[in-house]
Design an enzyme around this catalytic site. Sequence first.
Site: not given
Length: 281
Positions: A85, A111, A113, A138, A220-221
Amino acid sequence: MRALVPLLSLFLLGGQAQHGSDWTYSEGALDEAHWPEHYPACGGQRQSPINLQRTKVRYNPALKGLKLTGYETQEGEFPMVNNGHTVQISLPSTMRMTAADGTVYIAQQMHFHWGGVSSKIRGSEHTVDGIRHVIEIHVVHYNSKYKSYEIAQDAPDGLAVLAAFVEVKDYPENTYYSSFISHLANIKYPGRRTTLTGLDIRDMLPKNLQHYYSYHGSLTTPPCTENVHWFVLVDFVKLSRTQVWKLENSLLDHHNKTIQNDYRRTQPLNHRVVESNFPNQ
Ligand SMILES: *[C@@H]1O[C@H](CO)[C@@H](O)[C@H](O)[C@H]1NC(C)=O
Protein backbone atom coordinates in the site's frame (compact mmCIF):
# COMPACT_ATOMS: atom_id res chain seq x y z
CA MET A 1 -11.05 -34.86 14.15
CA ARG A 2 -8.22 -33.90 16.45
CA ALA A 3 -5.99 -32.85 13.60
CA LEU A 4 -8.75 -30.85 12.00
CA VAL A 5 -8.95 -28.15 14.66
CA PRO A 6 -5.39 -26.84 14.39
CA LEU A 7 -5.59 -27.17 10.64
CA LEU A 8 -8.78 -25.18 10.56
CA SER A 9 -7.40 -22.43 12.78
CA LEU A 10 -4.31 -22.23 10.60
CA PHE A 11 -6.56 -21.83 7.61
CA LEU A 12 -8.54 -19.06 9.32
CA LEU A 13 -5.41 -17.26 10.44
CA GLY A 14 -4.04 -17.48 6.91
CA GLY A 15 -7.29 -16.08 5.62
CA GLN A 16 -7.06 -13.12 7.97
CA ALA A 17 -3.47 -12.34 7.08
CA GLN A 18 -4.41 -12.49 3.42
CA HIS A 19 -7.39 -10.25 4.07
CA GLY A 20 -5.23 -7.59 5.70
CA SER A 21 -3.57 -6.90 2.38
CA ASP A 22 -6.66 -7.31 0.20
CA TRP A 23 -8.24 -3.91 0.69
CA THR A 24 -7.66 -1.28 -1.97
CA TYR A 25 -8.47 2.37 -2.56
CA SER A 26 -10.33 2.19 -5.85
CA GLU A 27 -10.34 -1.26 -7.47
CA GLY A 28 -11.65 -4.65 -6.50
CA ALA A 29 -14.28 -5.92 -4.09
CA LEU A 30 -12.82 -4.23 -1.03
CA ASP A 31 -12.32 -0.66 -2.30
CA GLU A 32 -12.73 2.20 0.16
CA ALA A 33 -16.51 2.38 -0.27
CA HIS A 34 -16.67 -1.22 1.02
CA TRP A 35 -14.18 -0.97 3.89
CA PRO A 36 -16.96 -0.54 6.50
CA GLU A 37 -18.42 -3.96 5.59
CA HIS A 38 -15.29 -5.73 6.78
CA TYR A 39 -13.91 -3.07 9.09
CA PRO A 40 -16.92 -1.49 10.86
CA ALA A 41 -14.91 1.40 12.36
CA CYS A 42 -14.32 2.69 8.81
CA GLY A 43 -17.99 3.71 8.83
CA GLY A 44 -17.72 5.59 12.13
CA GLN A 45 -18.37 9.24 12.98
CA ARG A 46 -14.78 10.30 13.76
CA GLN A 47 -12.91 9.23 10.65
CA SER A 48 -9.81 10.59 8.94
CA PRO A 49 -8.65 12.21 6.77
CA ILE A 50 -10.72 15.41 6.73
CA ASN A 51 -10.75 18.70 4.90
CA LEU A 52 -9.17 21.35 7.13
CA GLN A 53 -11.36 24.36 6.54
CA ARG A 54 -9.35 27.27 7.82
CA THR A 55 -12.22 29.64 8.62
CA LYS A 56 -13.72 26.95 10.87
CA VAL A 57 -10.51 26.06 12.70
CA ARG A 58 -10.52 27.24 16.32
CA TYR A 59 -7.37 29.06 17.40
CA ASN A 60 -6.40 27.89 20.86
CA PRO A 61 -3.67 30.17 22.25
CA ALA A 62 -3.12 27.74 25.13
CA LEU A 63 -1.98 24.96 22.75
CA LYS A 64 1.77 24.72 23.05
CA GLY A 65 4.13 23.53 20.33
CA LEU A 66 5.04 19.87 20.02
CA LYS A 67 8.24 18.72 21.64
CA LEU A 68 10.13 16.22 19.50
CA THR A 69 13.07 14.38 21.01
CA GLY A 70 15.37 11.84 19.34
CA TYR A 71 14.26 12.93 15.88
CA GLU A 72 17.73 14.09 14.92
CA THR A 73 20.46 11.87 13.49
CA GLN A 74 20.12 8.28 14.67
CA GLU A 75 22.90 5.75 14.09
CA GLY A 76 21.90 2.24 13.23
CA GLU A 77 19.89 0.31 10.70
CA PHE A 78 16.23 1.00 10.00
CA PRO A 79 14.04 -1.47 8.12
CA MET A 80 12.02 -0.14 5.20
CA VAL A 81 9.30 -2.24 3.58
CA ASN A 82 6.91 -2.17 0.64
CA ASN A 83 3.71 -3.38 2.31
CA GLY A 84 1.67 -3.32 -0.89
CA HIS A 85 0.00 0.00 0.00
CA THR A 86 2.94 2.31 0.72
CA VAL A 87 6.58 2.40 1.81
CA GLN A 88 7.02 2.19 5.55
CA ILE A 89 10.13 2.88 7.65
CA SER A 90 10.35 1.35 11.15
CA LEU A 91 11.36 3.99 13.69
CA PRO A 92 13.36 3.59 16.91
CA SER A 93 11.54 3.95 20.24
CA THR A 94 14.03 6.68 21.21
CA MET A 95 11.99 9.03 18.99
CA ARG A 96 9.34 10.71 21.11
CA MET A 97 6.74 13.42 20.73
CA THR A 98 5.25 15.31 23.66
CA ALA A 99 1.86 16.85 22.90
CA ALA A 100 0.53 20.11 24.37
CA ASP A 101 -1.40 18.18 27.05
CA GLY A 102 1.82 16.52 28.22
CA THR A 103 1.09 13.09 26.71
CA VAL A 104 4.30 11.43 25.57
CA TYR A 105 4.05 9.39 22.37
CA ILE A 106 6.65 6.91 21.08
CA ALA A 107 7.38 6.72 17.36
CA GLN A 108 6.56 3.44 15.60
CA GLN A 109 6.74 3.92 11.84
CA MET A 110 6.65 6.47 9.07
CA HIS A 111 4.91 6.11 5.71
CA PHE A 112 3.68 8.18 2.79
CA HIS A 113 0.55 8.79 0.70
CA TRP A 114 0.90 10.07 -2.86
CA GLY A 115 -0.85 10.54 -6.20
CA GLY A 116 0.84 10.14 -9.55
CA VAL A 117 -1.72 8.63 -11.93
CA SER A 118 -0.97 11.69 -14.04
CA SER A 119 1.63 14.35 -13.36
CA LYS A 120 -1.18 16.65 -12.17
CA ILE A 121 -2.76 14.27 -9.69
CA ARG A 122 -1.89 14.94 -6.09
CA GLY A 123 -2.15 12.47 -3.26
CA SER A 124 -2.29 13.99 0.22
CA GLU A 125 -5.02 12.62 2.50
CA HIS A 126 -5.93 15.77 4.41
CA THR A 127 -6.88 18.72 2.29
CA VAL A 128 -6.67 22.40 3.29
CA ASP A 129 -9.61 24.53 2.12
CA GLY A 130 -10.29 21.78 -0.39
CA ILE A 131 -6.76 21.82 -1.80
CA ARG A 132 -5.00 18.46 -2.04
CA HIS A 133 -1.25 18.55 -1.66
CA VAL A 134 1.28 16.43 -3.55
CA ILE A 135 2.31 13.96 -0.84
CA GLU A 136 1.44 13.46 2.83
CA ILE A 137 3.93 12.11 5.36
CA HIS A 138 2.67 10.25 8.45
CA VAL A 139 4.84 9.61 11.49
CA VAL A 140 2.80 7.16 13.57
CA HIS A 141 3.26 7.13 17.35
CA TYR A 142 1.70 5.29 20.29
CA ASN A 143 0.92 6.55 23.77
CA SER A 144 3.86 5.80 26.09
CA LYS A 145 1.47 4.69 28.84
CA TYR A 146 1.11 1.45 26.86
CA LYS A 147 3.82 -1.20 26.65
CA SER A 148 3.77 -1.57 22.88
CA TYR A 149 2.16 -0.41 19.66
CA GLU A 150 0.25 -3.71 19.52
CA ILE A 151 -1.48 -2.91 22.81
CA ALA A 152 -1.96 0.81 22.11
CA GLN A 153 -3.54 0.28 18.70
CA ASP A 154 -6.73 -0.95 20.38
CA ALA A 155 -6.81 1.61 23.21
CA PRO A 156 -9.09 4.67 22.95
CA ASP A 157 -6.17 7.05 23.60
CA GLY A 158 -3.59 4.84 21.91
CA LEU A 159 -2.20 6.65 18.89
CA ALA A 160 -0.96 9.99 17.56
CA VAL A 161 0.11 10.83 14.02
CA LEU A 162 2.33 13.74 13.09
CA ALA A 163 1.47 14.62 9.48
CA ALA A 164 3.19 16.92 7.00
CA PHE A 165 2.60 17.86 3.36
CA VAL A 166 5.11 17.88 0.53
CA GLU A 167 5.17 20.77 -1.90
CA VAL A 168 6.80 20.51 -5.31
CA LYS A 169 7.92 23.44 -7.43
CA ASP A 170 11.17 23.92 -9.25
CA TYR A 171 13.06 22.96 -6.13
CA PRO A 172 16.51 21.35 -6.27
CA GLU A 173 16.96 17.83 -4.94
CA ASN A 174 16.24 17.63 -1.20
CA THR A 175 19.34 15.74 -0.12
CA TYR A 176 17.75 14.72 3.19
CA TYR A 177 15.55 12.43 1.08
CA SER A 178 18.25 11.07 -1.27
CA SER A 179 19.06 7.89 0.62
CA PHE A 180 15.39 7.04 1.24
CA ILE A 181 14.47 7.57 -2.42
CA SER A 182 17.42 5.61 -3.78
CA HIS A 183 16.37 2.64 -1.60
CA LEU A 184 12.91 2.47 -3.21
CA ALA A 185 14.38 0.51 -6.13
CA ASN A 186 15.27 -2.32 -3.69
CA ILE A 187 11.64 -2.81 -2.64
CA LYS A 188 9.76 -2.75 -5.93
CA TYR A 189 7.67 -5.81 -5.02
CA PRO A 190 5.29 -6.04 -2.06
CA GLY A 191 6.78 -7.72 0.97
CA ARG A 192 10.33 -6.73 -0.02
CA ARG A 193 12.50 -5.17 2.68
CA THR A 194 15.62 -3.07 2.67
CA THR A 195 17.61 -1.20 5.30
CA LEU A 196 18.39 2.48 5.72
CA THR A 197 21.69 3.16 7.45
CA GLY A 198 21.30 6.14 9.74
CA LEU A 199 18.21 8.25 9.84
CA ASP A 200 17.36 11.89 10.49
CA ILE A 201 13.61 12.34 10.61
CA ARG A 202 13.95 15.92 11.83
CA ASP A 203 15.54 16.83 8.50
CA MET A 204 12.84 14.96 6.57
CA LEU A 205 10.14 17.13 8.20
CA PRO A 206 9.28 20.80 7.48
CA LYS A 207 11.51 23.52 8.97
CA ASN A 208 8.72 24.95 11.10
CA LEU A 209 7.41 22.33 13.53
CA GLN A 210 5.65 24.86 15.75
CA HIS A 211 2.40 25.51 13.92
CA TYR A 212 -0.13 22.72 13.53
CA TYR A 213 -3.79 21.76 13.23
CA SER A 214 -5.04 19.22 15.74
CA TYR A 215 -8.16 17.05 15.99
CA HIS A 216 -9.33 13.58 17.01
CA GLY A 217 -9.80 11.07 14.22
CA SER A 218 -8.84 7.64 12.98
CA LEU A 219 -6.35 5.57 11.07
CA THR A 220 -6.81 6.34 7.36
CA THR A 221 -6.48 2.67 6.37
CA PRO A 222 -8.38 -0.40 7.63
CA PRO A 223 -9.18 -1.07 10.41
CA CYS A 224 -9.74 2.76 10.65
CA THR A 225 -9.60 2.67 14.47
CA GLU A 226 -10.90 5.95 15.96
CA ASN A 227 -8.08 6.46 18.42
CA VAL A 228 -5.74 8.85 16.66
CA HIS A 229 -4.82 12.29 17.93
CA TRP A 230 -3.82 14.09 14.73
CA PHE A 231 -1.20 16.84 14.46
CA VAL A 232 -1.02 18.23 10.93
CA LEU A 233 1.88 20.60 10.37
CA VAL A 234 1.29 23.83 8.47
CA ASP A 235 4.75 24.16 6.92
CA PHE A 236 5.79 21.99 3.94
CA VAL A 237 8.60 19.65 2.99
CA LYS A 238 10.09 20.66 -0.36
CA LEU A 239 11.04 17.96 -2.86
CA SER A 240 12.18 18.16 -6.47
CA ARG A 241 9.90 16.95 -9.26
CA THR A 242 12.24 14.02 -9.94
CA GLN A 243 12.06 12.94 -6.29
CA VAL A 244 8.26 13.05 -6.31
CA TRP A 245 8.17 11.13 -9.60
CA LYS A 246 10.36 8.39 -8.13
CA LEU A 247 8.12 7.96 -5.10
CA GLU A 248 5.08 7.83 -7.39
CA ASN A 249 6.56 5.26 -9.80
CA SER A 250 8.89 2.88 -7.93
CA LEU A 251 6.65 0.48 -6.03
CA LEU A 252 4.22 -2.25 -7.11
CA ASP A 253 1.17 -3.56 -5.22
CA HIS A 254 -0.01 -7.18 -4.81
CA HIS A 255 -1.28 -7.22 -8.40
CA ASN A 256 2.03 -5.86 -9.72
CA LYS A 257 0.40 -2.53 -10.45
CA THR A 258 2.28 0.67 -9.63
CA ILE A 259 1.19 2.01 -6.23
CA GLN A 260 -0.39 5.37 -7.05
CA ASN A 261 -3.16 7.50 -5.54
CA ASP A 262 -2.87 5.63 -2.24
CA TYR A 263 -4.97 8.12 -0.33
CA ARG A 264 -8.40 7.89 1.26
CA ARG A 265 -11.11 10.40 0.39
CA THR A 266 -11.87 13.03 3.05
CA GLN A 267 -14.44 12.04 5.67
CA PRO A 268 -17.25 14.06 7.32
CA LEU A 269 -16.14 16.25 10.23
CA ASN A 270 -19.46 15.65 12.01
CA HIS A 271 -19.37 17.34 15.43
CA ARG A 272 -15.64 17.60 15.76
CA VAL A 273 -13.68 20.81 16.12
CA VAL A 274 -10.24 21.29 14.60
CA GLU A 275 -7.93 23.44 16.70
CA SER A 276 -4.79 25.30 15.72
CA ASN A 277 -2.05 26.84 17.81
CA PHE A 278 -1.67 29.85 15.50
CA PRO A 279 -4.20 32.53 14.50
CA ASN A 280 -5.85 32.21 11.09
CA GLN A 281 -4.23 34.73 8.71
C1 LIG B 1 4.72 -10.01 -10.07
O1 LIG B 1 5.93 -10.01 -10.80
C2 LIG B 1 6.90 -10.91 -10.29
C3 LIG B 1 8.20 -10.72 -11.10
O2 LIG B 1 7.95 -10.67 -12.48
C4 LIG B 1 6.37 -12.34 -10.36
O3 LIG B 1 7.29 -13.22 -9.79
C5 LIG B 1 5.04 -12.40 -9.58
O4 LIG B 1 4.47 -13.68 -9.72
C6 LIG B 1 4.06 -11.37 -10.09
N1 LIG B 1 2.87 -11.34 -9.25
C7 LIG B 1 1.63 -11.25 -9.73
C8 LIG B 1 0.51 -11.22 -8.73
O5 LIG B 1 1.39 -11.19 -10.93
